[in-house]
Design a protein around this motif. Structure first.
Motif, PDB file in Angstrom:
ATOM      1  N   ALA A  28      -8.881  52.511 -46.532  1.00 51.08           N
ATOM      2  CA  ALA A  28      -7.486  52.147 -46.262  1.00 51.08           C
ATOM      3  C   ALA A  28      -7.090  50.930 -47.078  1.00 51.08           C
ATOM      4  O   ALA A  28      -7.881  50.010 -47.275  1.00 51.08           O
ATOM      5  N   CYS A  29      -5.848  50.952 -47.562  1.00 49.76           N
ATOM      6  CA  CYS A  29      -5.336  49.837 -48.344  1.00 49.76           C
ATOM      7  C   CYS A  29      -3.889  49.587 -47.951  1.00 49.76           C
ATOM      8  O   CYS A  29      -3.072  50.512 -47.952  1.00 49.76           O
ATOM      9  N   ARG A  30      -3.586  48.345 -47.610  1.00 49.80           N
ATOM     10  CA  ARG A  30      -2.220  47.980 -47.261  1.00 49.80           C
ATOM     11  C   ARG A  30      -1.521  47.437 -48.494  1.00 49.80           C
ATOM     12  O   ARG A  30      -1.956  46.445 -49.091  1.00 49.80           O
ATOM     13  N   ALA A  31      -0.453  48.103 -48.920  1.00 40.40           N
ATOM     14  CA  ALA A  31       0.263  47.660 -50.121  1.00 40.40           C
ATOM     15  C   ALA A  31       1.651  48.262 -50.160  1.00 40.40           C
ATOM     16  O   ALA A  31       1.893  49.357 -49.637  1.00 40.40           O
ATOM     17  N   GLU A  32       2.557  47.542 -50.770  1.00 45.37           N
ATOM     18  CA  GLU A  32       3.908  48.027 -51.022  1.00 45.37           C
ATOM     19  C   GLU A  32       3.954  48.598 -52.439  1.00 45.37           C
ATOM     20  O   GLU A  32       3.341  48.055 -53.361  1.00 45.37           O
ATOM     21  N   LEU A  33       4.695  49.654 -52.616  1.00 47.14           N
ATOM     22  CA  LEU A  33       4.831  50.235 -53.944  1.00 47.14           C
ATOM     23  C   LEU A  33       5.424  49.232 -54.925  1.00 47.14           C
ATOM     24  O   LEU A  33       5.090  49.229 -56.110  1.00 47.14           O
ATOM     25  N   ALA A  34       6.285  48.348 -54.415  1.00 44.84           N
ATOM     26  CA  ALA A  34       6.939  47.363 -55.275  1.00 44.84           C
ATOM     27  C   ALA A  34       6.001  46.254 -55.748  1.00 44.84           C
ATOM     28  O   ALA A  34       6.361  45.473 -56.634  1.00 44.84           O
ATOM     29  N   ASP A  35       4.809  46.172 -55.166  1.00 46.46           N
ATOM     30  CA  ASP A  35       3.835  45.151 -55.566  1.00 46.46           C
ATOM     31  C   ASP A  35       3.161  45.618 -56.855  1.00 46.46           C
ATOM     32  O   ASP A  35       2.134  46.300 -56.832  1.00 46.46           O
ATOM     33  N   VAL A  36       3.739  45.238 -57.979  1.00 43.08           N
ATOM     34  CA  VAL A  36       3.292  45.739 -59.280  1.00 43.08           C
ATOM     35  C   VAL A  36       1.864  45.323 -59.601  1.00 43.08           C
ATOM     36  O   VAL A  36       1.075  46.111 -60.133  1.00 43.08           O
ATOM     37  N   ARG A  37       1.524  44.086 -59.270  1.00 40.12           N
ATOM     38  CA  ARG A  37       0.169  43.616 -59.579  1.00 40.12           C
ATOM     39  C   ARG A  37      -0.878  44.433 -58.838  1.00 40.12           C
ATOM     40  O   ARG A  37      -1.883  44.855 -59.432  1.00 40.12           O
ATOM     41  N   THR A  38      -0.635  44.674 -57.543  1.00 42.87           N
ATOM     42  CA  THR A  38      -1.585  45.470 -56.772  1.00 42.87           C
ATOM     43  C   THR A  38      -1.644  46.895 -57.295  1.00 42.87           C
ATOM     44  O   THR A  38      -2.722  47.488 -57.410  1.00 42.87           O
ATOM     45  N   PHE A  39      -0.485  47.451 -57.637  1.00 46.53           N
ATOM     46  CA  PHE A  39      -0.470  48.816 -58.169  1.00 46.53           C
ATOM     47  C   PHE A  39      -1.288  48.903 -59.454  1.00 46.53           C
ATOM     48  O   PHE A  39      -2.087  49.835 -59.630  1.00 46.53           O
ATOM     49  N   ALA A  40      -1.109  47.949 -60.344  1.00 45.55           N
ATOM     50  CA  ALA A  40      -1.843  47.961 -61.608  1.00 45.55           C
ATOM     51  C   ALA A  40      -3.347  47.865 -61.367  1.00 45.55           C
ATOM     52  O   ALA A  40      -4.139  48.557 -62.040  1.00 45.55           O
ATOM     53  N   ASN A  41      -3.757  47.032 -60.392  1.00 41.49           N
ATOM     54  CA  ASN A  41      -5.179  46.902 -60.085  1.00 41.49           C
ATOM     55  C   ASN A  41      -5.737  48.198 -59.507  1.00 41.49           C
ATOM     56  O   ASN A  41      -6.852  48.622 -59.856  1.00 41.49           O
TER      57      ASN A  41
END
Length: 214
Positions: free
Chosen positions: A42-55
């Protein structure tokens, strides 16, 4: 294969997670709540969080975007902006986007522009269509596929078979389970590079050889 699924707790994303796990893939279930999904990380993240998405993209073989614009009155432009940012942050990772049936066409007219299209669903359908326009203009380096469902998609039975089409509906309906089968078939055996296709459940007498038999 390592697969990350955004929208993993939704009606469609949840089935994609299940089908991925069923086939033995390593899955990261990404959602705004970070809710636990059995068998997945499981991972908590917003689609708008570009840095997390890139990682996340950098750490996976493929990312599936199974998200939709706000259905509670929120600004659709926020979702569209987040999707565009994701398209620009995927790097070399395979990106499969769950599209909208409303952007499919019949006789050159998008379903969402037809006078017969249900009015309550028109704004979301047009926003999903805008996402398709955005990804089509993405740099050539982005390895993307958009899979649009049939006009009616709802939970049902996993048959493991479906029919495919390009920009026009392949049939009237698809179960979420068989839509997930089509998603995984495309990820495992890519056949639609930088293009959109659609799937539907076959009707009686329809040739299903284009579908999966798993």
């Amino acid at each position: 294969m390592k697969i990350a699924v955004y929208g993993a707790t939704g009606m469609v994303g949840g089935q994609i997670v299940k089908e991925s796990l069923r086939r033995g893939h390593e899955v990261t279930a990404v959602s705004r709540s970070g809710a636990a999904v059995r068998g997945a990380t499981a991972c908590r993240a917003e689609l708008a969080d570009v840095r997390t998405f890139a990682n996340i993209a950098n750490d996976h073989d493929a990312v599936v975007l199974a998200t939709v614009p706000s259905r509670t009155g929120g600004d659709h432009s926020e979702w569209l902006t987040a999707m565009k940012a994701a398209f620009g942050s995927a790097g070399a990772t395979r990106l499969l986007v769950v599209g909208g049936a409303g952007a499919l066409e019949i006789n050159g007219m998008r379903l969402c522009d037809s006078p017969d299209f249900p009015e309550p669903y028109r704004p979301e359908a047009r926003t999903m269509a805008a996402a398709y326009d955005e990804i089509r203009s993405a740099p050539e380096t982005l390895d993307w596929t958009m899979l649009a469902p049939a006009p009616v998609m709802q939970p049902g039975t996993r048959t493991g078979t479906y029919v495919t089409a390009g920009d026009s509906p392949a049939g009237p309906s698809i179960t979420t389970q068989d839509f997930a089968v089509a998603v995984l078939d495309e990820l495992e055996s890519p056949a639609h590079h930088r293009t959109r296709f659609t799937v539907a459940n076959s009707e009686a007498g329809t040739d299903t050889r284009t579908g999966a038999r798993r």
